[in-house]
Scaffold this active site. Structure first.
Site, PDB file in Angstrom:
ATOM      1  N   ASP A 123       0.725  -1.294   0.089  1.00 51.98           N
ATOM      2  CA  ASP A 123       0.151   0.148  -0.146  1.00 51.98           C
ATOM      3  C   ASP A 123       0.935   1.213   0.136  1.00 51.98           C
ATOM      4  O   ASP A 123       0.880   1.964   0.995  1.00 51.98           O
ATOM      5  CB  ASP A 123      -0.848   0.117   1.319  1.00 51.98           C
ATOM      6  N   GLU A 135      -6.571   4.460  -9.161  1.00 53.94           N
ATOM      7  CA  GLU A 135      -7.834   5.180  -8.872  1.00 53.94           C
ATOM      8  C   GLU A 135      -8.257   6.208  -9.704  1.00 53.94           C
ATOM      9  O   GLU A 135      -7.580   7.071 -10.164  1.00 53.94           O
ATOM     10  CB  GLU A 135      -7.656   5.549  -7.500  1.00 53.94           C
ATOM     11  N   LYS A 192      -9.687   1.585  -9.455  1.00 56.28           N
ATOM     12  CA  LYS A 192     -10.158   1.834  -8.209  1.00 56.28           C
ATOM     13  C   LYS A 192     -11.344   2.804  -8.161  1.00 56.28           C
ATOM     14  O   LYS A 192     -10.844   3.902  -8.543  1.00 56.28           O
ATOM     15  CB  LYS A 192      -9.002   2.280  -7.080  1.00 56.28           C
ATOM     16  N   THR A 199     -12.790   0.570  -3.200  1.00 58.30           N
ATOM     17  CA  THR A 199     -12.433   1.099  -2.162  1.00 58.30           C
ATOM     18  C   THR A 199     -13.234   2.069  -1.387  1.00 58.30           C
ATOM     19  O   THR A 199     -14.546   2.227  -1.859  1.00 58.30           O
ATOM     20  CB  THR A 199     -11.088   2.009  -2.883  1.00 58.30           C
ATOM     21  N   PHE A 252     -11.943  -0.985   4.780  1.00 62.41           N
ATOM     22  CA  PHE A 252     -10.963  -0.173   5.389  1.00 62.41           C
ATOM     23  C   PHE A 252     -10.849  -0.331   6.975  1.00 62.41           C
ATOM     24  O   PHE A 252     -11.735   0.065   7.670  1.00 62.41           O
ATOM     25  CB  PHE A 252     -11.134   1.180   4.842  1.00 62.41           C
TER      26      PHE A 252
END
Length: 328
Positions: free
Chosen positions: A23, A102, A138, A162, A184
């Site tokens: 990440d 993303e 994403k 996400t 998350f």
């Protein structure tokens, strides 16, 4: 069998149960920890872009769009998208698997805009010789984002949903047949810690419990969507989710796992999940919106996440604009 005189690190143990994903936008961290995949987001790209060793990628994107007919916001948009592709291309030279790129968070409630941008990004990757199976687009787990992902998946463009904080979001994603979701953990933990004033650890962590519930639901009902726990605050959260399909982990926590040889056990198990008594839910738009609204944490954290990513996109645009003007 591990050599007793040289026991395996927690990171190596974790990799036996779970695909480990980096990440970060930092290439050197990826080389050090050898993850399967890598994820990026606007905040990570912004942080990496501010470092001298990655300045050449920004400069390359600006140079490629110098002297053209584009101007103003359209030119900045093209440069920004090119930056994302250049980072993704570099990442794919390091990891053997996939990179997540993303879309603009400001499109989180725009299904058509999300689809259009995703296709442009995939086309740009294709022009670099990168097959679409190595890229995950994403998208925020809004109703509109999930609908965009459903369309994209039917066209063979795989998605990573996400900013996901609840089972209703996860169910809607699974029914849309998206490739992967990123619940998350850390941000759920943050909300409950602030809301209750309590500290949480181990299996009592609300973020850990949320991912465990989603994993159980998916495996119980044979959904093929992959579950990738994300946004960790400590190693304890990661260890509690050993066995999850994937876990995306920041470099500092990867380093902690690498430095420890304490034993790790598999905590999430597909066979056990299939024995669960959890009931199946059909997630239409009305149910989705109501259930999400009923969950104050998920509602607040989804909105906050979109605002944060949108703010970092604007910062990236400002940086690019300033560098582009200086280059003229």
């Amino acid at each position: 069998m591990n050599d007793v005189s040289n026991p395996a690190s927690q990171l190596d143990q974790l990799k036996q149960f779970t695909k480990v994903v980096a990440d970060t936008g930092d290439f050197e961290s990826m080389r050090e920890f050898a993850p399967q995949d890598a994820t990026t987001n606007p905040s990570l790209i912004l942080a990496a872009s501010s470092q001298p060793q990655y300045a050449h990628l920004i400069e390359q994107a600006i140079d490629e769009h110098a002297g053209g007919s584009l101007s103003g916001q359209e030119r900045i948009d093209r440069i920004l998208n090119r930056v994302l592709i250049l980072f993704g291309k570099e990442i794919l030279q390091i990891v053997p698997g996939r990179v997540s790129t993303e879309v603009d968070a400001r499109l989180s409630f725009d299904t058509k805009g999300t689809i259009d941008l995703a296709k442009r990004l995939i086309d740009q990757y294709a022009s670099e010789g990168i097959e679409r199976d190595r890229v995950l687009i994403k998208i925020a787990s809004t109703w509109e984002g999930i609908r965009a992902a459903e369309v994209l998946e039917k066209e063979g463009i795989h998605c990573n949903l996400t900013l996901l904080f609840s089972l209703p979001q996860a169910i809607a994603c699974a029914e849309a047949k998206v490739q992967l979701i990123s619940p998350f953990v850390g941000r759920i933990y943050d909300w409950y810690k602030k809301s209750t004033g309590q500290e949480y650890s181990g299996a009592d962590d609300p973020g850990v419990q949320s991912v465990g519930q989603i994993y159980e639901y998916y495996k119980k009902f044979d959904y093929k969507t992959e579950v990738m726990g994300a946004s960790f605050r400590n190693v304890g959260q990661i260890i509690e989710l050993a066995g999850c399909d994937l876990l995306t982990i920041s470099p500092n926590l990867l380093a902690e796992l690498q430095a420890s040889t304490d034993p790790i056990e598999k905590k999430l198990d597909e066979a056990a999940a299939k024995q669960s008594g959890i009931e199946k839910v059909t997630m239409d738009e009305n149910t989705f919106r109501f259930e999400l609204n009923e969950d104050a944490m998920a509602t607040e954290k989804t909105a906050e996440g979109i605002r944060r990513f949108a703010a970092d996109i604007r910062k990236l645009e400002t940086m690019i604009s300033e560098k582009a003007e200086a280059a003229v």
